[in-house]
Enzyme design. Structure first.
Site, short mmCIF file in Angstrom:
data_model
loop_
_atom_site.label_atom_id
_atom_site.label_comp_id
_atom_site.label_asym_id
_atom_site.label_seq_id
_atom_site.Cartn_x
_atom_site.Cartn_y
_atom_site.Cartn_z
N LYS A 219 67.12 68.85 72.08
CA LYS A 219 66.25 69.85 72.33
C LYS A 219 64.95 69.29 73.01
O LYS A 219 64.09 68.39 72.36
CB LYS A 219 65.71 70.57 71.05
CG LYS A 219 65.83 71.76 71.04
CD LYS A 219 65.57 72.44 69.65
CE LYS A 219 65.48 74.00 69.83
NZ LYS A 219 64.99 74.49 68.53
N ILE A 220 64.59 69.86 74.06
CA ILE A 220 63.55 69.05 74.93
C ILE A 220 62.76 70.35 75.45
O ILE A 220 63.21 71.37 76.01
CB ILE A 220 64.11 68.76 76.37
CG1 ILE A 220 65.25 67.32 76.17
CG2 ILE A 220 63.12 68.30 77.39
CD1 ILE A 220 64.72 66.25 75.93
#
Ligand code: G3P
Length: 216
Positions: free
Chosen positions: A84-85
């Site tokens: 997750k960015i």
């Protein structure tokens, strides 16, 4: 529509998985803090052992190079770990770099159609518009989902639309009607989804009639 469970609580995940309602899991640093586990890599591995679908773990670095290194470390935890960015300028660089390595990325903290278009072009596997947080500031979170589904459909973009920051059953149902690919749902909302007052009322009447029958 796929259901991901938005929690880092292993017990809650196990219960919902056993009901056949868990296609994946999403976590973030706040959910990790709520679970009270500092050994976050170990916890992510435990979630990945429990759930064979996509499990999102979030980076906490904010510079692209560090996000990429952290993403590579997280991706090594499991072949179904999704990195997750956050959707920032630096985040876009990391999304593109990790995606080029065939590491699946969930672009998080998406609040505009422009951000959604950019993360898809960068190669994100999932785009997570936060509908509840938009509602909180007087915007219409579900309007963003409609816009993103339309844009991705228009250009055949393969990034999946993941309805995030879900607060109530209508977010899930409206998302399903709009064709969103996934909703990530807190355990509390999974319980709310099955509830209906007429079901409770009908069941109470059936049980009362059954009792009367037994009394003869
Ligand atoms: O999936 C993102 C979600 O965890 C954010 O939800 O309720 O903190 O806005 P919330």
């Amino acid at each position: 529509m796929k259901f991901f469970i938005d929690t880092a609580d292993l017990e809650a995940i196990a219960e919902i998985k056993d009901m056949g309602m868990c296609d994946g899991v999403t976590t973030n640093p706040s959910l990790m803090a709520k679970a009270g586990r500092r050994d976050t890599d170990v916890l992510l591995r435990e979630i990945c052992d429990l759930v064979q679908g996509p499990v999102s773990g979030e980076v906490v670095a904010t510079e692209a190079d560090e996000m990429i290194a952290e993403g590579e470390r997280l991706a090594a935890i499991s072949d179904h770990l999704v990195v997750k960015i956050p959707t920032t300028y630096e985040g876009l660089k990391a999304i593109a770099a990790l995606s080029r390595q065939d590491i699946r990325v969930n672009a998080t903290l998406v609040f505009s159609p422009a951000q959604a278009l950019l993360v898809a072009k960068a190669g994100a596997a999932y785009c997570s518009p936060f509908v509840g947080r938009l509602d909180d500031i007087g915007h219409d979170g579900m309007e963003l989902i409609e816009q993103v589904v339309t844009i991705y459909g228009e250009y055949g973009l393969e990034t999946e639309v993941l309805v995030a920051s879900v607060r109530h059953p209508n977010h899930v149902i409206e998302g399903a009607m709009m064709g969103a690919d996934v909703a990530t749902i807190p355990p509390k909302v999974i319980k709310q989804l099955v509830q209906h007052p007429l079901t409770d009322k009908g069941l109470a009447a059936f049980l009362a009639d059954w009792d009367r029958l037994q009394e003869g």
